[in-house]
Scaffold this motif. Structure first.
Motif, PDB file in Angstrom:
ATOM      1  N   HIS A   1       0.809  -1.226   0.000  1.00  0.00           N
ATOM      2  CA  HIS A   1       0.000   0.000   0.000  1.00  0.00           C
ATOM      3  C   HIS A   1       0.838   1.269   0.000  1.00  0.00           C
ATOM      4  N   GLY A   2       2.103   1.142  -0.342  1.00  0.00           N
ATOM      5  CA  GLY A   2       2.936   2.341  -0.465  1.00  0.00           C
ATOM      6  C   GLY A   2       4.070   2.388   0.538  1.00  0.00           C
ATOM      7  N   LYS A   3       4.654   3.584   0.654  1.00  0.00           N
ATOM      8  CA  LYS A   3       5.832   3.765   1.499  1.00  0.00           C
ATOM      9  C   LYS A   3       5.449   4.481   2.774  1.00  0.00           C
ATOM     10  N   ARG A   4       6.205   4.237   3.838  1.00  0.00           N
ATOM     11  CA  ARG A   4       6.021   5.017   5.052  1.00  0.00           C
ATOM     12  C   ARG A   4       7.342   5.092   5.805  1.00  0.00           C
ATOM     13  N   THR A   5       7.399   6.040   6.749  1.00  0.00           N
ATOM     14  CA  THR A   5       8.609   6.271   7.531  1.00  0.00           C
ATOM     15  C   THR A   5       8.299   5.985   8.990  1.00  0.00           C
ATOM     16  N   ILE A   6       9.156   5.193   9.642  1.00  0.00           N
ATOM     17  CA  ILE A   6       8.929   4.851  11.051  1.00  0.00           C
ATOM     18  C   ILE A   6      10.095   5.428  11.874  1.00  0.00           C
ATOM     19  N   PRO A   7       9.799   6.325  12.826  1.00  0.00           N
ATOM     20  CA  PRO A   7      10.883   6.810  13.690  1.00  0.00           C
ATOM     21  C   PRO A   7      11.513   5.629  14.431  1.00  0.00           C
ATOM     22  N   PHE A   8      12.813   5.694  14.658  1.00  0.00           N
ATOM     23  CA  PHE A   8      13.502   4.549  15.245  1.00  0.00           C
ATOM     24  C   PHE A   8      12.908   4.167  16.601  1.00  0.00           C
TER      25      PHE A   8
END
Ligand SMILES: Cc1cc2nc3c(=O)[nH]c(=O)nc-3n(C[C@H](O)[C@H](O)[C@H](O)COP(=O)(O)OP(=O)(O)OC[C@H]3O[C@@H](n4cnc5c(N)ncnc54)[C@H](O)[C@@H]3O)c2cc1C
Length: 341
Positions: free
Chosen positions: A189-196
């Motif tokens: 469903h696409g890209k996402r960014t996860i904070p560490f």
């Protein structure tokens, strides 16, 4: 070993498609996954080999930070000029891990997801492991728990309700936490960014769910913000043997100094919890203060507050406190090249 299907992906989309099949696993360097398959801990139906994806670059980001492809090998990352010069904390942490041969194979994405070294998890002859067999119990709590957690065993405080006291074994992850990395992932469903800080999970009531990654999501990169700690950084790893051993405890410390005072700090502990342990209150205590042992002791007490030891690992609490003071002291004295492995 169980039989399994092997697929080689040549594009992230194809890898994600194959990875969404029931009980499929991505194969990167294989240094952890293949061992666990041999032990019978993991038995994927399909291995999706991602080694042919173009995810092996380290590039400067437009914001002044850096983007590290998920397939960058640990040895290449540690030796990369940009990392050595601007993020020496990461280089030191990587060089303290495993052996040169393993680092030549191990990847950034695989290191992020390497699984715990808890003996009760890796040895299937022990029946109780909530991580392997949800609901079966945790043999480590009353067993031999020398390498286990002293922080974060339960969301509700250390008094009761522990379901798992395993630790995250990675050195790289501790430096990534202190550097406020972000994990870039791509799924159907696409890209996402996860904070560490949100990537790895504490055990809570579902210790078998270890990260925020969904089963079909591929890690494509890790990004680091613009470097602040290049001049004052240290990774301290304390272990039973001074080479080729996992940390009993480790500390990653980065300080941004302004004259004799701390302007900003990144501080994380390894070997103490199921995720790298970071405590904003402890870092706040450093801001605007001189780099003294007295300040560092307060920071250590705050970072370890709420810690709870077990029969064989209570020593880790004092060891971690002293490690924090020593690591911050060394960081404040200036970055040195890390060659701990
Ligand atoms: C003897 C020994 C000693 C070691 N000592 C240390 C040490 O001191 N310190 C330390 O930090 N580590 C140590 N390690 C662990 C080593 O660092 C890891 O095994 C390695 O980093 C894993 O990387 P990999 O690419 O081989 O992962 P793999 O084994 O290929 O994969 C690990 C997991 O990550 C998943 N995965 C891999 N890439 C992706 C991706 N891009 N997206 C989604 N999922 C992915 C796989 O499906 C698998 O579940 C040691 C290992 C060994 C065998």
């Amino acid at each position: 070993m169980n039989s399994f299907n092997y697929e080689r992906a040549t594009a992230p989309e194809a890898a994600i498609h194959s990875g969404s099949a029931h009980n499929a696993k991505f194969l990167a360097g294989g240094t952890n996954l293949v061992d666990l398959m041999k032990y019978g801990v993991e038995s994927p139906a399909t291995l999706v080999d991602i080694n042919h994806l173009s995810l092996n670059q380290v590039v400067a980001s437009p914001d002044g930070g850096v983007t590290i492809g998920a397939l960058v090998r640990n040895s290449d990352l540690a030796d990369h000029a940009l990392i050595k010069n601007q993020y020496p904390l990461l280089s030191q942490a990587l060089l303290s891990g495993a052996s040169p041969q393993l680092r030549n194979m191990a990847t950034t994405g695989g290191n992020l997801l390497q699984r715990t070294r808890c003996y009760y998890f890796t040895d299937v002859s022990f029946p109780a492991c909530n991580k392997r067999e949800p609901g079966s119990g945790c043999a480590a709590i009353k067993g031999y728990n020398r390498i286990h957690a002293v922080l974060g065993q339960t969301d509700k405080g250390p008094a009761s309700g522990e379901t798992c006291i395993a630790t995250n074994p990675s050195d790289m992850n501790v430096a990534m936490a202190a550097l406020s990395a972000k994990v870039e992932v791509q799924g159907a469903h696409g890209k996402r960014t996860i904070p560490f800080s949100e990537f790895h999970r504490l055990p809570g009531s579902t210790p078998s769910v270890e990260t925020a990654l969904k089963p079909d999501e591929l890690i494509v990169a890790v990004t680091l913000p613009p470097a602040k700690f290049s001049k004052n950084a240290f990774y301290l790893k304390i272990r039973d043997r001074n080479s080729y051993a996992f940390a009993l405890i480790s500390v990653a410390a980065g300080l941004e100094m302004d004259g004799g005072q701390v302007k900003s700090a990144g501080l994380a502990l390894g070997g103490v919890a199921l995720k790298p342990w970071r405590e904003p209150d402890a870092e706040r205590l450093l801001i605007g203060k001189p780099a003294t042992i007295e300040v560092f002791k307060q920071v250590a007490d705050t970072l370890l507050r709420g810690a709870k030891g077990y029969e064989h690992n209570a020593f880790k609490i004092e060891m971690a406190k002293q490690g924090v003071v020593r690591c911050l002291t060394l960081a404040s004295q200036g970055t040195t090249e890390g060659t701990q492995a």
